[in-house]
Design a protein around this motif. Structure first.
Motif, PDB file in Angstrom:
ATOM      1  N   ASP A   1      31.648  41.284  31.597  1.00 31.77           N
ATOM      2  CA  ASP A   1      31.391  40.076  32.114  1.00 31.77           C
ATOM      3  C   ASP A   1      31.663  39.018  31.369  1.00 31.77           C
ATOM      4  O   ASP A   1      31.684  38.865  29.510  1.00 31.77           O
TER       5      ASP A   1
ATOM      6  N   GLN B   1      36.198  40.195  37.140  1.00 29.76           N
ATOM      7  CA  GLN B   1      35.029  39.352  36.108  1.00 29.76           C
ATOM      8  C   GLN B   1      35.204  40.169  35.095  1.00 29.76           C
ATOM      9  O   GLN B   1      34.033  39.863  34.112  1.00 29.76           O
ATOM     10  N   GLN B   2      35.238  41.810  34.359  1.00 27.47           N
ATOM     11  CA  GLN B   2      35.228  42.152  33.519  1.00 27.47           C
ATOM     12  C   GLN B   2      37.078  41.638  31.878  1.00 27.47           C
ATOM     13  O   GLN B   2      37.355  41.537  32.703  1.00 27.47           O
TER      14      GLN B   2
END
Length: 92
Positions: free
Chosen positions: A53, A4-5
């Motif tokens: 994020d 998710q990064q």
């Protein structure tokens, strides 16, 4: 970096120096818990490297088109970036 990064490098052109663009970007990045930096480039553009994020990174990339009230952004190029900046967001 988790799935998710996301890390990207943006080059922002237009009237973006001497208008508090880097400081405003840092404020917005900190609100979004994004790591990275913003620095002036010799050609008058601003380089912004952001890591965080995926949704927050997308939100900051969209905000780069707006910038502070005195800025006049004409283009924002975005490319993937493979590095990982230190903690926090810095103005260089």
């Amino acid at each position: 970096m988790t799935e998710q990064q996301k890390s990207v490098r943006c080059i922002v052109s237009g009237r973006v120096q001497d208008v508090f663009y880097r400081a405003s970007t840092a404020d917005r990045a900190r609100e979004l818990s994004i790591r990275g930096w913003a620095r002036n480039l010799a050609d008058g553009s601003v380089e912004v490297v952001i890591c965080g994020d995926e949704k927050a990174v997308s939100a900051l990339c969209a905000w780069l088109w707006e910038g502070p009230p005195s800025a006049r952004v004409t283009s924002v190029s975005v490319e993937q970036w493979s590095g990982a900046p230190a903690d926090g967001f810095r103005v260089l």
